[in-house]
Write a protein that holds these residues in place. Sequence first.
Motif, mmCIF file in Angstrom:
data_model
loop_
_atom_site.group_PDB
_atom_site.id
_atom_site.type_symbol
_atom_site.label_atom_id
_atom_site.label_comp_id
_atom_site.label_asym_id
_atom_site.label_seq_id
_atom_site.Cartn_x
_atom_site.Cartn_y
_atom_site.Cartn_z
ATOM 1 N N GLY A 117 0.782 -1.237 0.000
ATOM 2 C CA GLY A 117 0.000 0.000 0.000
ATOM 3 C C GLY A 117 0.809 1.279 0.000
ATOM 4 N N SER A 118 1.992 1.267 0.592
ATOM 5 C CA SER A 118 2.787 2.493 0.653
ATOM 6 C C SER A 118 3.369 2.880 -0.702
ATOM 7 N N HIS A 119 3.234 1.996 -1.704
ATOM 8 C CA HIS A 119 3.779 2.262 -3.037
ATOM 9 C C HIS A 119 2.701 2.667 -4.045
ATOM 10 N N LEU A 120 1.485 2.950 -3.569
ATOM 11 C CA LEU A 120 0.437 3.437 -4.457
ATOM 12 C C LEU A 120 0.766 4.841 -4.957
ATOM 13 N N SER A 121 0.087 5.241 -6.018
ATOM 14 C CA SER A 121 0.168 6.627 -6.463
ATOM 15 C C SER A 121 -0.639 7.490 -5.512
ATOM 16 N N ALA A 156 -14.985 9.251 -4.988
ATOM 17 C CA ALA A 156 -15.436 10.298 -4.068
ATOM 18 C C ALA A 156 -15.291 9.880 -2.611
ATOM 19 N N ARG A 157 -15.187 8.585 -2.369
ATOM 20 C CA ARG A 157 -15.048 8.072 -1.013
ATOM 21 C C ARG A 157 -13.596 7.996 -0.563
ATOM 22 N N ILE A 158 -12.664 8.213 -1.478
ATOM 23 C CA ILE A 158 -11.238 8.125 -1.157
ATOM 24 C C ILE A 158 -10.718 9.523 -0.818
ATOM 25 N N ASP A 159 -10.321 9.726 0.406
ATOM 26 C CA ASP A 159 -9.801 11.019 0.834
ATOM 27 C C ASP A 159 -8.406 11.225 0.247
ATOM 28 N N ALA A 160 -8.238 12.283 -0.521
ATOM 29 C CA ALA A 160 -6.974 12.529 -1.215
ATOM 30 C C ALA A 160 -5.807 12.695 -0.240
ATOM 31 N N HIS A 161 -6.056 13.356 0.868
ATOM 32 C CA HIS A 161 -4.983 13.562 1.846
ATOM 33 C C HIS A 161 -4.595 12.253 2.525
ATOM 34 N N ASP A 162 -5.612 11.447 2.846
ATOM 35 C CA ASP A 162 -5.329 10.136 3.437
ATOM 36 C C ASP A 162 -4.490 9.285 2.480
ATOM 37 N N LEU A 163 -4.880 9.288 1.203
ATOM 38 C CA LEU A 163 -4.137 8.521 0.210
ATOM 39 C C LEU A 163 -2.703 9.022 0.100
ATOM 40 N N ASP A 164 -2.545 10.322 0.143
ATOM 41 C CA ASP A 164 -1.207 10.899 0.040
ATOM 42 C C ASP A 164 -0.328 10.436 1.197
ATOM 43 N N MET A 165 -0.901 10.331 2.375
ATOM 44 C CA MET A 165 -0.122 9.893 3.532
ATOM 45 C C MET A 165 0.190 8.404 3.476
ATOM 46 N N VAL A 166 -0.779 7.592 3.030
ATOM 47 C CA VAL A 166 -0.549 6.145 2.949
ATOM 48 C C VAL A 166 0.498 5.813 1.883
ATOM 49 N N SER A 167 0.411 6.504 0.746
ATOM 50 C CA SER A 167 1.328 6.213 -0.372
ATOM 51 C C SER A 167 2.661 6.935 -0.187
ATOM 52 N N MET A 168 3.257 6.758 0.968
ATOM 53 C CA MET A 168 4.451 7.517 1.351
ATOM 54 C C MET A 168 5.672 7.240 0.480
#
Length: 383
Positions: A123-127, A137-149
Amino acid sequence: MSTRRHFIATTAAAVGAATMLGSTSAFAEELPATDAALAVDEKTARDAIRAVNSAMRTHYAALKAKLVQELGPVVVVQNNAVGGRFRLVDKGTVLETVDPVPEAFELAKSIAHVPLGIFSTAGSHLSDRVPNVANSARIDAHDLDMVSMEGPASTAWITPLQTFRDTLRDTRRKLPSANLPADLRGSCDKILAEAIRFIDASVRARTFDIPTFQEFSRSVYPAVRVNMKHASAAQISGVGALMTRWRGELGEAAWSDLYVCVLSIWTTSELNQASIIIKQHMNQAKVATHLIDLPAVESPSDPVAVALDNLARIVQDNIAAEMVFAADLRVADALKGREDLLSQEILVQLGGGSSTGAAATAAAFGAAATKGACPIDHTLLKI
């Protein structure tokens, strides 16, 4: 003619009214002039004020510590990977510790967790860009940015994901010998086979992204639901049997007063699986007050101590509330529940609540005090 009783009643009325209306004149008349020898600086005076609260907290903690040794019967539930550890406690002593859920719970959930295992590995290698998918619309952009470190440029996810694939392959080869029910075995095999296929395809393409992972997760979801069904059935039967046995051993009188404390992490604290099952076996008239979910940051090292400490606070607040806030049952309910005592007043001051209740209470106190009557039960003040 003025009598001693008349004087005391009149004085009490004046003091009560002054208290509620913010006046200090009555106190100034009754208290002696300040002795110059007692004059102190501001810090000393404020420290004296703080000492009052410190003393209260000391006595509160002492009462709570003694109360812990009186609590019972209590069932303390600690959620874990095998369906929960259940402890029966009475008078502060653990009478029995049981892991009551059949093994099918752990086995079914283990394979159902495969998609989560793949996500956790890579998961940390996602875009960090939210893709054009149905649930974007259910995916928080900021959350994704933090997970895809680490981002998609790195392929460091490949080796650990291949290692996880090897674990899945080994499990699939051995699955027939696990002696699972036919439908559970079939669902486990489906999840494992599709997971291996997805990992191999991702490694070949050297990409791990949300759209392809969602395709995989949708393909195995029906099988995951089968595993969830088996896990739920195992937990219901195991917990139900234990509750029935303990109820018989304790007797109906004791069981009717049973407290249950379920310790969980925040992500499983609402509609907790153990709470749902246990609720069916409790005194239904007391479920709302005696089934207590205690969300924590993580599982405590001593779950019994944590549960009893919280329960002791709850029990003593139940009594304190009716004594300390007898003049305002709304605030009493707050002390007895999970609401902060200042919450309503803060809402009023922020413009999000009503001051009607507070105003009515103050008015009642003022009117009663003026008449020399107790503002709680309206009896005349006597000596």
